[in-house]
Write an enzyme that holds these catalytic residues in place. Structure first.
Site, PDB file in Angstrom:
ATOM      1  N   ILE A  14       0.848  -1.203   0.000  1.00  0.00           N
ATOM      2  CA  ILE A  14       0.000   0.000   0.000  1.00  0.00           C
ATOM      3  C   ILE A  14       0.880   1.249   0.000  1.00  0.00           C
ATOM      4  O   ILE A  14       0.601   2.229  -0.695  1.00  0.00           O
ATOM      5  CB  ILE A  14      -0.991  -0.034   1.188  1.00  0.00           C
ATOM      6  CG1 ILE A  14      -1.991  -1.189   0.980  1.00  0.00           C
ATOM      7  CG2 ILE A  14      -1.731   1.296   1.332  1.00  0.00           C
ATOM      8  CD1 ILE A  14      -2.986  -1.409   2.115  1.00  0.00           C
ATOM      9  N   ASP A  58      12.412  -0.927  13.629  1.00  0.00           N
ATOM     10  CA  ASP A  58      11.293  -1.809  13.926  1.00  0.00           C
ATOM     11  C   ASP A  58      10.327  -1.094  14.872  1.00  0.00           C
ATOM     12  O   ASP A  58      10.787  -0.502  15.862  1.00  0.00           O
ATOM     13  CB  ASP A  58      11.851  -3.082  14.589  1.00  0.00           C
ATOM     14  CG  ASP A  58      10.862  -4.215  14.550  1.00  0.00           C
ATOM     15  OD1 ASP A  58       9.780  -4.072  15.141  1.00  0.00           O
ATOM     16  OD2 ASP A  58      11.167  -5.237  13.914  1.00  0.00           O
ATOM     17  N   ILE A  59       9.030  -1.167  14.587  1.00  0.00           N
ATOM     18  CA  ILE A  59       8.074  -0.462  15.457  1.00  0.00           C
ATOM     19  C   ILE A  59       8.001  -1.080  16.851  1.00  0.00           C
ATOM     20  O   ILE A  59       7.423  -0.498  17.753  1.00  0.00           O
ATOM     21  CB  ILE A  59       6.650  -0.376  14.840  1.00  0.00           C
ATOM     22  CG1 ILE A  59       6.081  -1.765  14.517  1.00  0.00           C
ATOM     23  CG2 ILE A  59       6.645   0.530  13.621  1.00  0.00           C
ATOM     24  CD1 ILE A  59       4.593  -1.752  14.200  1.00  0.00           C
ATOM     25  N   TYR A 145      -4.385 -11.385  14.612  1.00  0.00           N
ATOM     26  CA  TYR A 145      -4.260 -10.228  13.705  1.00  0.00           C
ATOM     27  C   TYR A 145      -5.507  -9.345  13.808  1.00  0.00           C
ATOM     28  O   TYR A 145      -5.413  -8.127  13.965  1.00  0.00           O
ATOM     29  CB  TYR A 145      -4.086 -10.733  12.264  1.00  0.00           C
ATOM     30  CG  TYR A 145      -4.197  -9.674  11.192  1.00  0.00           C
ATOM     31  CD1 TYR A 145      -3.080  -8.956  10.768  1.00  0.00           C
ATOM     32  CD2 TYR A 145      -5.421  -9.397  10.567  1.00  0.00           C
ATOM     33  CE1 TYR A 145      -3.182  -7.982   9.774  1.00  0.00           C
ATOM     34  CE2 TYR A 145      -5.533  -8.431   9.587  1.00  0.00           C
ATOM     35  CZ  TYR A 145      -4.416  -7.736   9.179  1.00  0.00           C
ATOM     36  OH  TYR A 145      -4.517  -6.776   8.201  1.00  0.00           O
TER      37      TYR A 145
HETATM   38  N1  LIG Z   1      -3.424  -5.461   1.612  1.00  0.00           N
HETATM   39  C1  LIG Z   1      -4.632  -5.696   2.125  1.00  0.00           C
HETATM   40  O1  LIG Z   1      -5.501  -6.348   1.503  1.00  0.00           O
HETATM   41  C2  LIG Z   1      -4.980  -5.178   3.494  1.00  0.00           C
HETATM   42  C3  LIG Z   1      -6.285  -5.348   3.972  1.00  0.00           C
HETATM   43  C4  LIG Z   1      -6.603  -4.892   5.241  1.00  0.00           C
HETATM   44  C5  LIG Z   1      -5.643  -4.248   6.010  1.00  0.00           C
HETATM   45  N2  LIG Z   1      -4.372  -4.104   5.523  1.00  0.00           N
HETATM   46  C6  LIG Z   1      -3.382  -3.435   6.376  1.00  0.00           C
HETATM   47  O2  LIG Z   1      -2.741  -2.406   5.644  1.00  0.00           O
HETATM   48  C7  LIG Z   1      -1.377  -2.283   6.069  1.00  0.00           C
HETATM   49  C8  LIG Z   1      -0.446  -2.331   4.879  1.00  0.00           C
HETATM   50  O3  LIG Z   1      -0.673  -3.545   4.172  1.00  0.00           O
HETATM   51  P1  LIG Z   1       0.230  -3.967   2.925  1.00  0.00           P
HETATM   52  O4  LIG Z   1      -0.631  -4.849   2.090  1.00  0.00           O
HETATM   53  O5  LIG Z   1       0.905  -2.780   2.348  1.00  0.00           O
HETATM   54  O6  LIG Z   1       1.290  -4.903   3.687  1.00  0.00           O
HETATM   55  P2  LIG Z   1       2.846  -5.167   3.345  1.00  0.00           P
HETATM   56  O7  LIG Z   1       3.226  -6.390   4.086  1.00  0.00           O
HETATM   57  O8  LIG Z   1       3.106  -5.089   1.893  1.00  0.00           O
HETATM   58  O9  LIG Z   1       3.551  -3.896   4.027  1.00  0.00           O
HETATM   59  C9  LIG Z   1       3.796  -3.834   5.409  1.00  0.00           C
HETATM   60  C10 LIG Z   1       5.138  -3.145   5.614  1.00  0.00           C
HETATM   61  O10 LIG Z   1       5.389  -3.125   7.034  1.00  0.00           O
HETATM   62  C11 LIG Z   1       6.755  -3.469   7.254  1.00  0.00           C
HETATM   63  N3  LIG Z   1       6.858  -4.033   8.592  1.00  0.00           N
HETATM   64  C12 LIG Z   1       6.399  -5.253   9.015  1.00  0.00           C
HETATM   65  N4  LIG Z   1       6.717  -5.445  10.312  1.00  0.00           N
HETATM   66  C13 LIG Z   1       7.356  -4.319  10.729  1.00  0.00           C
HETATM   67  C14 LIG Z   1       7.928  -3.917  11.965  1.00  0.00           C
HETATM   68  N5  LIG Z   1       7.902  -4.739  13.033  1.00  0.00           N
HETATM   69  N6  LIG Z   1       8.509  -2.698  12.033  1.00  0.00           N
HETATM   70  C15 LIG Z   1       8.562  -1.882  10.946  1.00  0.00           C
HETATM   71  N7  LIG Z   1       8.050  -2.222   9.743  1.00  0.00           N
HETATM   72  C16 LIG Z   1       7.442  -3.418   9.636  1.00  0.00           C
HETATM   73  C17 LIG Z   1       7.106  -4.449   6.142  1.00  0.00           C
HETATM   74  O11 LIG Z   1       8.501  -4.495   5.871  1.00  0.00           O
HETATM   75  C18 LIG Z   1       6.310  -3.893   4.962  1.00  0.00           C
HETATM   76  O12 LIG Z   1       7.085  -2.979   4.196  1.00  0.00           O
HETATM   77  C19 LIG Z   1      -1.159  -3.397   7.094  1.00  0.00           C
HETATM   78  O13 LIG Z   1      -1.336  -2.848   8.381  1.00  0.00           O
HETATM   79  C20 LIG Z   1      -2.264  -4.381   6.803  1.00  0.00           C
HETATM   80  O14 LIG Z   1      -2.620  -5.121   7.949  1.00  0.00           O
HETATM   81  C21 LIG Z   1      -4.025  -4.540   4.284  1.00  0.00           C
END
Ligand SMILES: NC(=O)c1ccc[n+]([C@@H]2O[C@H](COP(=O)([O-])OP(=O)(O)OC[C@H]3O[C@@H](n4cnc5c(N)ncnc54)[C@H](O)[C@@H]3O)[C@@H](O)[C@H]2O)c1
Length: 311
Positions: A14, A58-59, A145
């Site tokens: 995203i 890392d968060i 989650y």
């Molecule tokens: N893609 C979907 O369909 C969807 C649907 C509902 C909610 N979401 C939420 O939207 C957000 C983004 O989703 P996305 O699809 O881009 O996911 P993604 O996995 O592509 O991106 C998540 C990013 O967070 C980083 N990350 C993970 N753990 C971390 C940590 N401990 N510290 C710092 N960075 C960390 C990863 O490196 C990655 O770049 C997430 O919170 C996800 O739960 C996504």
């Protein structure tokens, strides 16, 4: 309204669509990402513009989050570990998605951040009894989650009562589009069907393919985040569904992808007892409080995906 926006998890799927929209309107962006899933090549190109900074952290580390927050007046919190591993490793899921989120929200409150936009999820609803799913309807988060996403919303409510920050928790439905990892939990079916169709094979559907999802294009999701950064604080502090309001069955998805790939096959149905779950968002609040509605319909979005080099 330009500002410095902290985007946690900005290196992911995203984020790849959000950051260019923020840069287009003149914002500076600081990405806080541990790069566990992020794309280094894309980030390097953004950093080269001089308007994007990567904090590789890392968060889960509160001190690092506090430091990254310095000088930011808005926050988009995307970093999370996805639903895939949530049941297999609940410790990690809670650690990143609850403790990590708390670090982000607490630091935002302490630094006088005015707006936090949180990536929540439609999965907080569980399996709905009626459609469409509205924000004030019953919540049944089923996995660590989903519980973490719900907890994140409650933590925001807590901090907003004690600081200047206002928030929107965007409950994303089934986000799809270019750049998505093939392992994405709900939408992996898209990748699976496209791979088969490209090999000239029909999509195989368990049962009658009645199970449905509400597919929303990632470009529209990124637009919703930008609108939530700007929206009136008087309307904030609420969860908002981000979907299309349309439940698309797996069988309809298969037919849409057959047309997009342009092959002459019919879906195959494998008789099975399948638990049919259905999803569709009530998106009236998104229009009301953000002025947002989706702009990319399923046929156009799936064609775009199939035509992109990544699909
Ligand atoms: N893609 C979907 O369909 C969807 C649907 C509902 C909610 N979401 C939420 O939207 C957000 C983004 O989703 P996305 O699809 O881009 O996911 P993604 O996995 O592509 O991106 C998540 C990013 O967070 C980083 N990350 C993970 N753990 C971390 C940590 N401990 N510290 C710092 N960075 C960390 C990863 O490196 C990655 O770049 C997430 O919170 C996800 O739960 C996504």
């Amino acid at each position: 309204m330009s500002s410095t926006v902290l985007v946690t998890g900005g290196a992911g799927f995203i984020g790849a669509h959000l950051v260019p929209q923020l840069l287009d309107r003149g914002d500076r962006v600081r990405i806080l990402d541990n790069m566990s899933r992020g794309d280094r090549g894309r980030i390097a190109a953004w950093v080269a513009t001089g308007r994007v900074e990567l904090v590789e952290q890392d968060i889960r580390y509160g001190g690092a989050v506090h430091q990254a927050m310095t000088g930011c007046d808005r926050v988009v919190h995307l970093a999370a570990v996805s639903i895939n591993k949530s049941e297999a490793d609940p410790y990690e899921s809670i650690d990143i998605n609850v403790v990590g989120s708390n670090n982000v929200f607490k630091a935002a409150a302490d630094h006088g951040v005015r707006r936090v936009v949180f990536a929540s999820s439609a999965s907080v609803y569980g399996d709905p009894e009626t459609l469409p799913m509205a924000e004030d309807g019953p919540l049944h988060p089923l996995t660590p989650y989903c519980i973490a996403k719900h907890t994140g919303e409650q933590l925001l409510d807590y901090y907003s009562r004690r600081s200047e920050l206002s928030w929107f928790a965007l409950r994303f439905f089934n986000v799809y589009g270019p750049g998505q990892k093939p392992t994405a939990y709900y939408t992996s079916v898209i990748n699976h069907f496209v791979q088969r169709l490209r090999a000239g094979e029909p999509p195989v559907i368990d049962g009658e393919g009645a199970q449905s999802m509400d597919f929303v294009h990632v470009h529209d999701v990124a637009r919703a985040i930008v609108m939530a950064l700007d929206a009136d604080a008087a309307r904030a502090d609420v969860p908002v569904n981000i979907g299309t309001g349309i439940d698309t069955s797996v069988a309809e998805l298969a037919r849409t992808l057959i047309a997009a790939v342009g092959v002459d096959v019919e879906p195959q149905f494998r008789p099975r007892d399948v638990l049919v779950s259905r999803r569709a968002a009530d998106i009236s609040r998104a229009l009301d409080v953000l002025g947002w509605k989706p702009t990319i319909d399923l046929r156009t979005g799936m064609q775009d995906l199939v035509d992109s080099e990544i699909a």
